[in-house]
Write a protein that holds these residues in place. Sequence first.
Motif, mmCIF file in Angstrom:
data_model
loop_
_atom_site.group_PDB
_atom_site.id
_atom_site.type_symbol
_atom_site.label_atom_id
_atom_site.label_comp_id
_atom_site.label_asym_id
_atom_site.label_seq_id
_atom_site.Cartn_x
_atom_site.Cartn_y
_atom_site.Cartn_z
ATOM 1 N N MET A 1 0.819 -1.206 0.000
ATOM 2 C CA MET A 1 0.000 0.000 0.000
ATOM 3 C C MET A 1 0.855 1.258 0.000
ATOM 4 N N VAL A 2 1.980 1.234 0.712
ATOM 5 C CA VAL A 2 2.855 2.395 0.791
ATOM 6 C C VAL A 2 3.293 2.843 -0.601
ATOM 7 N N PHE A 3 3.437 1.892 -1.486
ATOM 8 C CA PHE A 3 3.821 2.141 -2.871
ATOM 9 C C PHE A 3 2.952 3.223 -3.515
ATOM 10 N N TRP A 4 1.671 3.265 -3.149
ATOM 11 C CA TRP A 4 0.709 4.157 -3.801
ATOM 12 C C TRP A 4 0.663 5.567 -3.238
ATOM 13 N N PHE A 5 1.220 5.818 -2.069
ATOM 14 C CA PHE A 5 1.099 7.130 -1.439
ATOM 15 C C PHE A 5 1.561 8.287 -2.326
ATOM 16 N N PRO A 6 2.718 8.217 -2.982
ATOM 17 C CA PRO A 6 3.110 9.346 -3.838
ATOM 18 C C PRO A 6 2.091 9.626 -4.944
ATOM 19 N N LEU A 7 1.530 8.569 -5.518
ATOM 20 C CA LEU A 7 0.524 8.765 -6.573
ATOM 21 C C LEU A 7 -0.773 9.337 -6.005
ATOM 22 N N ILE A 8 -1.157 8.878 -4.820
ATOM 23 C CA ILE A 8 -2.372 9.388 -4.179
ATOM 24 C C ILE A 8 -2.218 10.869 -3.863
ATOM 25 N N PHE A 9 -1.082 11.264 -3.312
ATOM 26 C CA PHE A 9 -0.858 12.679 -2.995
ATOM 27 C C PHE A 9 -0.918 13.534 -4.260
ATOM 28 N N TRP A 10 -0.318 13.052 -5.339
ATOM 29 C CA TRP A 10 -0.339 13.813 -6.591
ATOM 30 C C TRP A 10 -1.745 13.887 -7.182
ATOM 31 N N ALA A 11 -2.460 12.775 -7.196
ATOM 32 C CA ALA A 11 -3.829 12.780 -7.736
ATOM 33 C C ALA A 11 -4.715 13.719 -6.934
ATOM 34 N N LEU A 12 -4.626 13.665 -5.619
ATOM 35 C CA LEU A 12 -5.413 14.565 -4.774
ATOM 36 C C LEU A 12 -5.048 16.026 -5.023
ATOM 37 N N ALA A 13 -3.769 16.305 -5.190
ATOM 38 C CA ALA A 13 -3.333 17.681 -5.437
ATOM 39 C C ALA A 13 -3.954 18.231 -6.714
ATOM 40 N N VAL A 14 -3.933 17.455 -7.774
ATOM 41 C CA VAL A 14 -4.489 17.921 -9.056
ATOM 42 C C VAL A 14 -6.001 18.084 -8.963
ATOM 43 N N VAL A 15 -6.682 17.105 -8.396
ATOM 44 C CA VAL A 15 -8.148 17.184 -8.283
ATOM 45 C C VAL A 15 -8.556 18.366 -7.411
ATOM 46 N N LEU A 16 -7.918 18.521 -6.267
ATOM 47 C CA LEU A 16 -8.240 19.644 -5.382
ATOM 48 C C LEU A 16 -7.975 20.985 -6.043
ATOM 49 N N ALA A 17 -6.883 21.094 -6.779
ATOM 50 C CA ALA A 17 -6.561 22.358 -7.455
ATOM 51 C C ALA A 17 -7.640 22.718 -8.468
ATOM 52 N N VAL A 18 -8.083 21.747 -9.235
ATOM 53 C CA VAL A 18 -9.123 22.014 -10.232
ATOM 54 C C VAL A 18 -10.426 22.396 -9.539
ATOM 55 N N VAL A 19 -10.814 21.648 -8.527
ATOM 56 C CA VAL A 19 -12.063 21.943 -7.804
ATOM 57 C C VAL A 19 -12.002 23.332 -7.181
ATOM 58 N N MET A 20 -10.915 23.644 -6.515
ATOM 59 C CA MET A 20 -10.792 24.950 -5.870
ATOM 60 C C MET A 20 -10.737 26.080 -6.887
ATOM 61 N N SER A 21 -10.140 25.833 -8.034
ATOM 62 C CA SER A 21 -10.091 26.853 -9.086
ATOM 63 C C SER A 21 -11.477 27.148 -9.638
ATOM 64 N N LEU A 22 -12.290 26.128 -9.756
ATOM 65 C CA LEU A 22 -13.617 26.288 -10.355
ATOM 66 C C LEU A 22 -14.669 26.778 -9.364
#
Length: 165
Positions: free
Chosen positions: A1-22
């Motif tokens: 599971m630890v393997f996925w943390f960097p990808l999860i942080f990046w995916a959340l960052a992009v999604v949150l940025a788009v949501v907050m921008s809109l």
Amino acid sequence: MVFWFPLIFWALAVVLAVVMSLRGARPFSLSVLVDELLRTIMLLPVGLQGLWAFTGHVFFADQTAASIGWAPSPFQLEVGMANFGIGVAGVIGAFLGSPGYRAAVGIVALGFLGGAGIGHVVQIEETGNLAAGNAGPIFYTDFITPLAVLGLLLIQRVLGPVPQR
């Protein structure tokens, strides 16, 4: 599971940025999206991922070393403390950071994470170490994260000031 943390942080960052921008009252623009990306990257891939790495290297050193394909080492405390400093700086940069502060965090992250990425390359080439913590997502995010911060700062400088919130 630890393997996925960097990808999860990046995916959340992009999604949150788009949501907050809109969702804001100001009109959507590229400069708003760049600003939100900087904030969320500073918070998640730099800040929380730095604190996550600190926790792993300091409190779960044996498991973290095994996931990287290494034997446990006293140097993990030093790596963990460097991650702690970068993580705290990233969280501060998400909420209070000026462009100069964020650039400084990006440069420090590039030195540390980029250096770690180069270390991963050396381990892959010299020992064939393809462990998930050495050749998995962390290998790529060690380079992408600081370069994204510095690249977005450059784009932000070219685009000019962000409309007020």
